[in-house]
Design a protein around this motif. Structure first.
Motif, PDB file in Angstrom:
ATOM      1  N   ASP A 138      -5.359  17.050  20.208  1.00  0.00           N
ATOM      2  CA  ASP A 138      -6.045  15.958  19.528  1.00  0.00           C
ATOM      3  C   ASP A 138      -5.057  14.795  19.440  1.00  0.00           C
ATOM      4  OD1 ASP A 138      -7.322  14.192  17.881  1.00  0.00           O
ATOM      5  OD2 ASP A 138      -7.672  15.595  16.239  1.00  0.00           O
ATOM      6  N   LYS A 144     -11.145  16.790  17.403  1.00  0.00           N
ATOM      7  CA  LYS A 144     -10.831  17.122  16.018  1.00  0.00           C
ATOM      8  C   LYS A 144     -11.033  18.613  15.762  1.00  0.00           C
ATOM      9  CE  LYS A 144     -11.898  15.963  11.215  1.00  0.00           C
ATOM     10  NZ  LYS A 144     -12.721  15.099  10.317  1.00  0.00           N
ATOM     11  N   ARG A 196      -5.097  12.460  16.238  1.00  0.00           N
ATOM     12  CA  ARG A 196      -4.535  12.943  14.975  1.00  0.00           C
ATOM     13  C   ARG A 196      -3.207  13.669  15.149  1.00  0.00           C
ATOM     14  NH1 ARG A 196      -9.732  13.774  15.767  1.00  0.00           N
ATOM     15  NH2 ARG A 196     -11.234  12.704  14.410  1.00  0.00           N
ATOM     16  N   ASP A 242     -13.979  13.816  21.236  1.00  0.00           N
ATOM     17  CA  ASP A 242     -13.204  13.948  20.011  1.00  0.00           C
ATOM     18  C   ASP A 242     -12.743  15.397  19.879  1.00  0.00           C
ATOM     19  OD1 ASP A 242     -12.092  13.926  17.500  1.00  0.00           O
ATOM     20  OD2 ASP A 242     -13.683  12.723  16.606  1.00  0.00           O
TER      21      ASP A 242
END
Length: 494
Positions: free
Chosen positions: A466, A351, A469, A349
């Protein structure tokens, strides 16, 4: 009087062979074989419109730490990484400009690079800014096996605008705005959809560009016959010469559009051609730069011929620093045109903690560390307690910029186990002249290029993306300083 005080340019080091592309696609698109000459600038996987604009700006601004004289920034691109985030703000942070500057993104048309330049000229001449920085960067995405894929090239240009000028005096501007749709790209971030070439050429360029150029020449009080450099980017062969003839501009004034060695860099290409002209123009010569896009923009300058203002690299230096790339699949992967299996090691991930990014903005985006006022010890990152041996003073550090410092590789690794878009993943301990060391990625290298003691320079690049997102994270990386390596080799030979 207002004009250009300094300029810079950037082209990625990789150059994709067009012959390699047409050969790979000959089975399905033999009609493209005629475009198989020369090469196009190809951005590395960790480069985009924004990172290239930063590099062009660094070329224009030079290595000095003090950039407080810049109080306005314009970033132009149709391929900016963010649709709703001030891209110019990222550029400003990377260049460590003052927080008090005004900053704007200019987009929406292939002529937005020249529109941003015109806005900066108006801003300075009107007194709302003392010195403005204009940066234009472009990394256009084209469908595989398309003509646009071969015609495009990635790159950026930058200009510093002041009331005094120095490199070129601004004489006049002409504009035409008309919603002539030669191509478009929807807000879904997909590919360009283009209309028929003859329609674009005969009903668009031929009819909309000349009025803009004529208005610019009239505003400048310059006759078309006096133009020494005519810059007009177009993927249509002979288009600039056709326009020059219709306008009365001498045929010899038409500039090479760099198609064979770079390709067309979209909205940044007019500025790039202007930067190239400034490198070669003599004192007093008239330069006209124009670009088409839902109308046309045209600007007129008079060069001063000030050789001392030329950038360290510029267009000529950027084009000379090249590495041929014949792997078409690499180009497809770098541009996200192939859905490939990245393996389990890429399953993480990405993020970004936006609070942490904001609190450490100067460190992450500006590569700013600390220098102890009492001991002179330099460190990265900057902390409240100094790392000075035997004297860990508290709150004695002042900001210290690393981005323009000379550096070299102390130790390194070429890692095939960790995920990398361009394996192996090179990283190492980088030591800086004047003190300080940072563990960081090494980019623009192939296996065997890196060794202990290799001179490197700092480059602003994409750290990771990312994809969940849609957020792009940036940081600095080390890249071989090939000019320093050449100098070392020359000394050793003597």
């Amino acid at each position: 009087m207002v004009g250009i005080a300094a300029w810079g340019a950037y082209a990625p080091r990789l150059r994709l062979s067009r012959k390699a592309v047409v050969t790979a696609n000959a089975w399905v698109a033999p009609n493209l074989v005629g475009k198989g000459k020369g090469e196009r600038a190809m951005a590395n996987w960790d480069e985009d419109a924004l990172t290239m604009a930063v590099e062009a700006a660094r070329d224009a601004l030079g290595p000095a730490d003090d950039r407080s004289h810049i109080d306005a920034l314009y970033f132009a691109s149709t391929t900016a990484p963010f649709a709703d985030r001030l891209n110019a703000g990222v550029v400003s942070a990377a260049l460590t400009l003052e927080k008090s500057i005004s900053a704007s993104d200019v987009t929406g048309s292939q002529r937005c690079g020249l529109a941003a330049l015109a806005q900066a000229l108006d801003s300075v001449s009107g007194g709302s800014a003392r010195s403005a920085l204009v940066v234009a960067g472009e990394r256009r995405k084209a469908r595989a096996v398309s003509a646009l894929e071969l015609d495009c090239g990635d790159g950026a240009a930058a200009f510093v605008i002041t009331a005094e000028g120095g490199a070129a005096d601004f004489l006049g501007r002409g504009s035409v705005t008309d919603d002539f749709v030669d191509h478009f790209r929807g807000n879904d971030g997909g590919f360009d959809y283009a209309w028929e070439e003859r329609w674009i050429r005969d009903e668009g360029i031929v009819k909309l560009v000349p009025p803009a150029v004529k208005r610019a020449l009239a505003a400048a009080g310059v006759a078309a016959a006096d133009v020494a450099h005519f810059c007009f980017p177009s993927t249509f062969s002979g288009m600039a010469a056709t326009l020059a003839k219709s306008l009365g501009i001498p045929a010899e004034a038409v500039r090479d559009n760099l198609a064979a060695v770079m390709g067309e860099a979209g909205s940044a290409h007019g500025p790039l051609m202007l930067a190239h002209a400034l490198e070669q123009a003599k004192a007093g010569e008239i330069i006209v730069v124009s670009q088409f896009g839902q109308g046309a923009e045209a600007l007129v300058f008079r060069a001063t011929g000030a050789a001392n203002l030329k950038p360290a690299r510029g267009v000529t230096g950027s084009l000379a620093d090249r590495q041929e790339e014949t792997n078409y699949l690499k180009f497809l992967i770098f541009n996200g045109l192939v859905d490939w299996d990245k393996g389990m090691r890429a399953e993480k991930d990405n993020k970004t903690a936006l609070t942490t990014l904001y609190r450490n903005e100067d460190m992450i985006l500006g590569l700013v560390g600390g220098r102890c006022r009492e001991t002179g010890v330099v460190q990265f990152p900057r902390t409240r307690i100094s790392v000075a041996p035997n004297k860990p003073a508290l709150d004695t550090q002042e900001p210290y910029r690393f981005a323009e410092r000379k550096a070299s590789v102390l130790s390194y690794s070429a890692d095939y186990l960790t995920f990398s878009m361009a394996p192996p993943n090179h990283y190492g301990m980088i030591v800086f002249e004047g003190g300080g060391r940072i563990m960081m990625d090494i980019t623009d290298v192939s296996p065997g290029d890196v060794d202990t003691g290799l001179p490197v320079k700092m480059v602003f690049r994409i750290k990771d993306i990312d994809e969940k997102r849609g957020f792009v994270r940036y940081f600095w990386k080390a890249a071989p300083d090939r000019s320093a390596v050449s100098a070392q080799t020359a000394v050793a030979a003597e």
